[in-house]
Write a protein that holds these residues in place. Sequence first.
Motif, mmCIF file in Angstrom:
data_model
loop_
_atom_site.group_PDB
_atom_site.id
_atom_site.type_symbol
_atom_site.label_atom_id
_atom_site.label_comp_id
_atom_site.label_asym_id
_atom_site.label_seq_id
_atom_site.Cartn_x
_atom_site.Cartn_y
_atom_site.Cartn_z
ATOM 1 N N GLY A 135 0.817 -1.211 0.000
ATOM 2 C CA GLY A 135 0.000 0.000 0.000
ATOM 3 C C GLY A 135 0.849 1.259 0.000
ATOM 4 N N ASN A 136 1.916 1.264 0.806
ATOM 5 C CA ASN A 136 2.814 2.417 0.827
ATOM 6 C C ASN A 136 3.506 2.605 -0.518
ATOM 7 N N LEU A 137 3.954 1.507 -1.114
ATOM 8 C CA LEU A 137 4.594 1.587 -2.429
ATOM 9 C C LEU A 137 3.611 2.087 -3.478
ATOM 10 N N ALA A 138 2.374 1.603 -3.428
ATOM 11 C CA ALA A 138 1.363 2.044 -4.393
ATOM 12 C C ALA A 138 1.099 3.541 -4.245
ATOM 13 N N ASP A 139 1.026 4.030 -3.009
ATOM 14 C CA ASP A 139 0.805 5.464 -2.791
ATOM 15 C C ASP A 139 1.955 6.291 -3.342
ATOM 16 N N LYS A 140 3.189 5.846 -3.108
ATOM 17 C CA LYS A 140 4.350 6.578 -3.619
ATOM 18 C C LYS A 140 4.385 6.564 -5.144
ATOM 19 N N LEU A 141 4.038 5.423 -5.730
ATOM 20 C CA LEU A 141 4.050 5.337 -7.195
ATOM 21 C C LEU A 141 2.943 6.193 -7.805
ATOM 22 N N LEU A 142 1.798 6.276 -7.135
ATOM 23 C CA LEU A 142 0.710 7.101 -7.655
ATOM 24 C C LEU A 142 1.057 8.591 -7.613
ATOM 25 N N LYS A 143 1.909 8.983 -6.682
ATOM 26 C CA LYS A 143 2.304 10.386 -6.579
ATOM 27 C C LYS A 143 3.422 10.750 -7.569
ATOM 28 N N SER A 144 4.068 9.745 -8.153
ATOM 29 C CA SER A 144 5.168 10.026 -9.081
ATOM 30 C C SER A 144 4.617 10.525 -10.419
ATOM 31 N N HIS A 145 5.512 11.066 -11.227
ATOM 32 C CA HIS A 145 5.098 11.669 -12.491
ATOM 33 C C HIS A 145 5.317 10.757 -13.697
ATOM 34 N N GLY A 146 5.996 9.649 -13.522
ATOM 35 C CA GLY A 146 6.237 8.740 -14.638
ATOM 36 C C GLY A 146 4.993 7.939 -14.983
ATOM 37 N N ARG A 147 4.821 7.665 -16.284
ATOM 38 C CA ARG A 147 3.630 6.913 -16.716
ATOM 39 C C ARG A 147 3.657 5.481 -16.195
ATOM 40 N N PHE A 148 4.831 4.831 -16.336
ATOM 41 C CA PHE A 148 4.928 3.436 -15.911
ATOM 42 C C PHE A 148 4.742 3.326 -14.403
ATOM 43 N N ALA A 149 5.364 4.236 -13.651
ATOM 44 C CA ALA A 149 5.242 4.205 -12.191
ATOM 45 C C ALA A 149 3.795 4.428 -11.770
ATOM 46 N N HIS A 150 3.112 5.350 -12.436
ATOM 47 C CA HIS A 150 1.705 5.607 -12.104
ATOM 48 C C HIS A 150 0.846 4.385 -12.438
ATOM 49 N N TRP A 151 1.105 3.755 -13.588
ATOM 50 C CA TRP A 151 0.365 2.552 -13.988
ATOM 51 C C TRP A 151 0.586 1.430 -12.970
ATOM 52 N N LEU A 152 1.845 1.256 -12.550
ATOM 53 C CA LEU A 152 2.156 0.207 -11.582
ATOM 54 C C LEU A 152 1.492 0.499 -10.235
ATOM 55 N N GLY A 153 1.460 1.775 -9.827
ATOM 56 C CA GLY A 153 0.786 2.152 -8.594
ATOM 57 C C GLY A 153 -0.696 1.840 -8.639
ATOM 58 N N LEU A 154 -1.339 2.116 -9.792
ATOM 59 C CA LEU A 154 -2.760 1.785 -9.947
ATOM 60 C C LEU A 154 -2.988 0.284 -9.859
ATOM 61 N N LYS A 155 -2.109 -0.480 -10.501
ATOM 62 C CA LYS A 155 -2.250 -1.935 -10.493
ATOM 63 C C LYS A 155 -2.095 -2.493 -9.075
ATOM 64 N N LEU A 156 -1.108 -2.001 -8.348
ATOM 65 C CA LEU A 156 -0.909 -2.468 -6.964
ATOM 66 C C LEU A 156 -2.080 -2.064 -6.079
ATOM 67 N N HIS A 157 -2.598 -0.859 -6.286
ATOM 68 C CA HIS A 157 -3.717 -0.380 -5.477
ATOM 69 C C HIS A 157 -4.987 -1.194 -5.752
ATOM 70 N N ARG A 158 -5.221 -1.553 -7.011
ATOM 71 C CA ARG A 158 -6.386 -2.385 -7.357
ATOM 72 C C ARG A 158 -6.274 -3.766 -6.735
ATOM 73 N N GLN A 159 -5.046 -4.314 -6.711
ATOM 74 C CA GLN A 159 -4.861 -5.631 -6.096
ATOM 75 C C GLN A 159 -5.205 -5.592 -4.614
ATOM 76 N N LEU A 160 -4.814 -4.520 -3.945
ATOM 77 C CA LEU A 160 -5.114 -4.415 -2.515
ATOM 78 C C LEU A 160 -6.599 -4.262 -2.266
ATOM 79 N N SER A 161 -7.272 -3.447 -3.070
ATOM 80 C CA SER A 161 -8.697 -3.232 -2.834
ATOM 81 C C SER A 161 -9.513 -4.464 -3.216
ATOM 82 N N ALA A 162 -9.018 -5.260 -4.146
ATOM 83 C CA ALA A 162 -9.743 -6.468 -4.543
ATOM 84 C C ALA A 162 -9.479 -7.621 -3.589
ATOM 85 N N ALA A 163 -8.378 -7.561 -2.839
ATOM 86 C CA ALA A 163 -8.008 -8.683 -1.973
ATOM 87 C C ALA A 163 -9.035 -8.885 -0.873
ATOM 88 N N GLY A 164 -9.309 -7.864 -0.067
ATOM 89 C CA GLY A 164 -10.299 -7.965 1.002
ATOM 90 C C GLY A 164 -10.072 -9.174 1.881
#
Length: 98
Positions: free
Chosen positions: A35-64
């Motif tokens: 979750g911390n890594l996803a938050d940091k990646l979402l705040k970054s300006h790179g396209r790949f980093a932002h995409w990876l942050g979204l993917k990690l964040h979706r995995q966490l919210s879907a895990a439950g």
Amino acid sequence: MMFDVIQAVIVTLVVITALVMALKKYVPAVKRWQGNLADKLLKSHGRFAHWLGLKLHRQLSAAGGCGSDDGCGTCGGCSAPAAPAEKSHGVEIFRTRA
């Protein structure tokens, strides 16, 4: 020579993936790190980093489920135990095949 390098890379990726999956299952702190890594990646300006942050964040919210601290109780582990099933009042007859 080239095939040895490719094989080593593939085996390394498989081992790392298996390790990450095992850690996610058995060590709840890994979800916080993810979750911390996803938050940091979402705040970054790179396209790949932002995409990876979204993917990690979706995995966490879907895990439950249990251990996710979302309070959903989908596994039934947090709620009161279910009432025992009613027993039939008739006589049960068991027959063996001859």
